[in-house]
Write a protein that holds these residues in place. Structure first.
Motif, PDB file in Angstrom:
ATOM      1  N   ALA A  26      -8.548  26.096  19.532  1.00  0.00           N
ATOM      2  CA  ALA A  26      -9.471  26.958  20.282  1.00  0.00           C
ATOM      3  C   ALA A  26      -8.691  27.815  21.265  1.00  0.00           C
ATOM      4  CB  ALA A  26     -10.492  26.107  21.022  1.00  0.00           C
ATOM      5  N   ASP A  27      -9.220  29.006  21.564  1.00  0.00           N
ATOM      6  CA  ASP A  27      -8.586  29.812  22.613  1.00  0.00           C
ATOM      7  C   ASP A  27      -8.879  29.154  23.958  1.00  0.00           C
ATOM      8  OD1 ASP A  27     -11.091  31.099  23.856  1.00  0.00           O
ATOM      9  OD2 ASP A  27     -11.301  31.620  21.745  1.00  0.00           O
ATOM     10  N   VAL A  58     -13.329  18.509  17.743  1.00  0.00           N
ATOM     11  CA  VAL A  58     -13.933  19.829  17.548  1.00  0.00           C
ATOM     12  C   VAL A  58     -12.829  20.777  17.104  1.00  0.00           C
ATOM     13  CG1 VAL A  58     -15.183  21.738  18.622  1.00  0.00           C
ATOM     14  CG2 VAL A  58     -15.643  19.386  19.361  1.00  0.00           C
ATOM     15  N   ASP A  59     -12.932  21.249  15.867  1.00  0.00           N
ATOM     16  CA  ASP A  59     -11.922  22.157  15.309  1.00  0.00           C
ATOM     17  C   ASP A  59     -12.477  23.580  15.317  1.00  0.00           C
ATOM     18  OD1 ASP A  59     -10.020  23.539  13.917  1.00  0.00           O
ATOM     19  OD2 ASP A  59      -9.959  22.206  12.183  1.00  0.00           O
ATOM     20  N   CYS A  60     -11.854  24.443  16.114  1.00  0.00           N
ATOM     21  CA  CYS A  60     -12.343  25.818  16.279  1.00  0.00           C
ATOM     22  C   CYS A  60     -11.507  26.827  15.496  1.00  0.00           C
ATOM     23  CB  CYS A  60     -12.353  26.194  17.759  1.00  0.00           C
ATOM     24  SG  CYS A  60     -13.500  25.213  18.748  1.00  0.00           S
ATOM     25  N   SER A  61     -10.867  26.392  14.422  1.00  0.00           N
ATOM     26  CA  SER A  61     -10.003  27.307  13.662  1.00  0.00           C
ATOM     27  C   SER A  61     -10.811  28.328  12.869  1.00  0.00           C
ATOM     28  CB  SER A  61      -9.085  26.521  12.717  1.00  0.00           C
ATOM     29  OG  SER A  61      -9.843  25.654  11.900  1.00  0.00           O
ATOM     30  N   GLY A  62     -12.068  28.034  12.533  1.00  0.00           N
ATOM     31  CA  GLY A  62     -12.909  28.960  11.772  1.00  0.00           C
ATOM     32  C   GLY A  62     -13.909  29.670  12.671  1.00  0.00           C
ATOM     33  N   PRO A  63     -14.777  30.510  12.065  1.00  0.00           N
ATOM     34  CA  PRO A  63     -15.783  31.230  12.858  1.00  0.00           C
ATOM     35  C   PRO A  63     -16.805  30.289  13.494  1.00  0.00           C
ATOM     36  CG  PRO A  63     -16.110  31.593  10.490  1.00  0.00           C
ATOM     37  CD  PRO A  63     -14.801  30.898  10.642  1.00  0.00           C
ATOM     38  N   GLN A  64     -17.086  29.151  12.828  1.00  0.00           N
ATOM     39  CA  GLN A  64     -17.977  28.129  13.372  1.00  0.00           C
ATOM     40  C   GLN A  64     -17.178  26.848  13.616  1.00  0.00           C
ATOM     41  OE1 GLN A  64     -21.367  28.207  14.148  1.00  0.00           O
ATOM     42  NE2 GLN A  64     -21.079  30.413  13.943  1.00  0.00           N
ATOM     43  N   PRO A  65     -17.396  26.164  14.727  1.00  0.00           N
ATOM     44  CA  PRO A  65     -16.645  24.932  14.990  1.00  0.00           C
ATOM     45  C   PRO A  65     -16.983  23.843  13.973  1.00  0.00           C
ATOM     46  CG  PRO A  65     -18.391  25.225  16.617  1.00  0.00           C
ATOM     47  CD  PRO A  65     -18.343  26.467  15.812  1.00  0.00           C
ATOM     48  N   VAL A  99     -21.424  28.105  24.997  1.00  0.00           N
ATOM     49  CA  VAL A  99     -21.317  26.899  24.174  1.00  0.00           C
ATOM     50  C   VAL A  99     -22.556  26.741  23.299  1.00  0.00           C
ATOM     51  CG1 VAL A  99     -21.267  24.375  24.248  1.00  0.00           C
ATOM     52  CG2 VAL A  99     -19.696  25.679  25.660  1.00  0.00           C
ATOM     53  N   VAL A 100     -23.733  26.993  23.869  1.00  0.00           N
ATOM     54  CA  VAL A 100     -24.979  26.904  23.088  1.00  0.00           C
ATOM     55  C   VAL A 100     -24.945  27.892  21.932  1.00  0.00           C
ATOM     56  CG1 VAL A 100     -27.484  27.258  23.133  1.00  0.00           C
ATOM     57  CG2 VAL A 100     -26.364  26.083  25.042  1.00  0.00           C
ATOM     58  N   GLN A 101     -24.515  29.123  22.211  1.00  0.00           N
ATOM     59  CA  GLN A 101     -24.467  30.155  21.163  1.00  0.00           C
ATOM     60  C   GLN A 101     -23.415  29.829  20.106  1.00  0.00           C
ATOM     61  OE1 GLN A 101     -23.835  33.504  23.752  1.00  0.00           O
ATOM     62  NE2 GLN A 101     -26.020  33.937  23.968  1.00  0.00           N
ATOM     63  N   LEU A 102     -22.327  29.177  20.493  1.00  0.00           N
ATOM     64  CA  LEU A 102     -21.261  28.838  19.552  1.00  0.00           C
ATOM     65  C   LEU A 102     -21.650  27.667  18.658  1.00  0.00           C
ATOM     66  CD1 LEU A 102     -18.281  29.187  18.584  1.00  0.00           C
ATOM     67  CD2 LEU A 102     -17.626  27.585  20.397  1.00  0.00           C
TER      68      LEU A 102
END
Length: 315
Positions: free
Chosen positions: A160-161, A203-210, A134-137
């Motif tokens: 999100a997956d 929180v939208d995780c559809s792209g490479p960055q949330p 989570v920190v890295q994301l």
């Protein structure tokens, strides 16, 4: 006696571990569903390792054993080995991990190979690493997540997956003050935050960055975000967990300090000014004020102090 079901330890080390667990069982030191962490000397590797061990019974088999008094439900002991006793910081997560195994365990050979063995082998990835991932994301956006956890703001995760969604949920649970503040306060705060206009953080995780919407933050959370991001270079999941515990400890200390100032301010106008200055300078005055407002709702004098502080903070 202990029967081996599965291990990836060399035979000699497995025998030594079995001896260690047998001694603990003989002493009655293993309670069902509650894990322990201890240092164990094994010949391979040639140093002491940290061992999390937990005893449990399969729930369905336990029901059968209860119905048929002459049948005893089999018991199991699961052991996870790490480089040190730092697993103790993740003991609650590992207990939950075992709970899931306890519910789904089926010792049919097919299930053992397809579910149980892979589940046991992925313990570190699934129970220890979520905070680090989570920190890295989130990187700098982690401040918003910390603020949501501290303020009991509901978080809705979209696109999100499954693993990412679970990771975010685990991070929020680990970062919240659940269990550290009164249960009634926590429930009231959850209701109050849900009823607020923005309702929940998205929180939208559809792209490479949330991408985050309806966010909130403060200086306190931003300062701690930097501690996490700076710690990311080492890539040590136990370091992240320790930072998270320190974050919660500081938040609790600030809440207790504010409560003490409020008690003093009931009789002393100078103490009221100290309350105000503390809220201004602590970095998390917005959240602390909400928490004490809920806790002091039934205490007229303290509630009056909180009302005055709210007016000062708005101005």
């Amino acid at each position: 006696s202990l029967t081996l079901l599965d291990t990836n330890l060399p035979a000699e080390a497995e025998t030594e571990l079995r001896g260690f667990i047998t001694k603990r069982l003989t002493k009655g030191a293993l309670f069902d569903g509650m894990g322990n962490v201890a240092s164990v000397g094994l010949s391979i590797p040639e140093y002491k390792v940290g061992c999390y061990y937990c005893r449990f019974q399969h729930e369905n088999l336990l029901e059968i054993a209860t119905l048929e008094s002459d049948v005893s439900a089999p018991e199991y002991v699961v052991c996870f080995l790490g480089g040190s006793e730092k697993e103790d910081t993740f003991r609650l997560e590992l207990d939950k991990y075992i709970q899931s195994l306890k519910i789904n365990l089926d010792l049919a050979q097919k299930t053992l190979e397809t579910y149980v063995n892979p589940y046991l082998r992925s313990w570190f990835e699934n129970a220890i690493c979520p905070i680090q991932r989570v920190v890295q994301l989130f990187q700098e956006k982690l401040a918003f997540l910390l603020h949501a956890a501290l303020s009991y703001t509901p978080v809705e995760v979209k696109n999100a997956d499954e693993r990412t969604e679970k990771d975010i949920g685990r991070f929020l649970a680990a970062a919240s003050l659940q269990g550290l503040v009164q249960e009634g306060t926590m429930t009231s705060l959850c209701i109050a935050m849900t009823e607020e206009q923005h309702k929940s953080m998205v929180v939208d995780c559809s792209g490479p960055q949330p991408q985050l919407h309806n966010t909130g933050s403060n200086k306190f959370c931003e300062d701690w975000m930097h501690a996490f991001v700076n710690g990311a270079e080492g890539g040590n999941p136990f370091l992240f967990r320790q930072i998270l515990e320190n974050f919660k400890l500081k938040a609790i200390q600030d809440i207790n300090n504010l409560k003490r100032f409020i008690r003093q301010a009931e009789m002393n106008h100078y103490a009221l000014f100290k309350c105000y200055m503390f809220l201004k300078n602590c970095g998390s005055g917005d959240i602390l004020l909400k928490i004490v407002k809920v806790e002091h709702a039934e205490m007229p004098e303290a509630r009056n102090v909180v009302t005055v502080l709210e007016e000062f903070m708005r101005e």
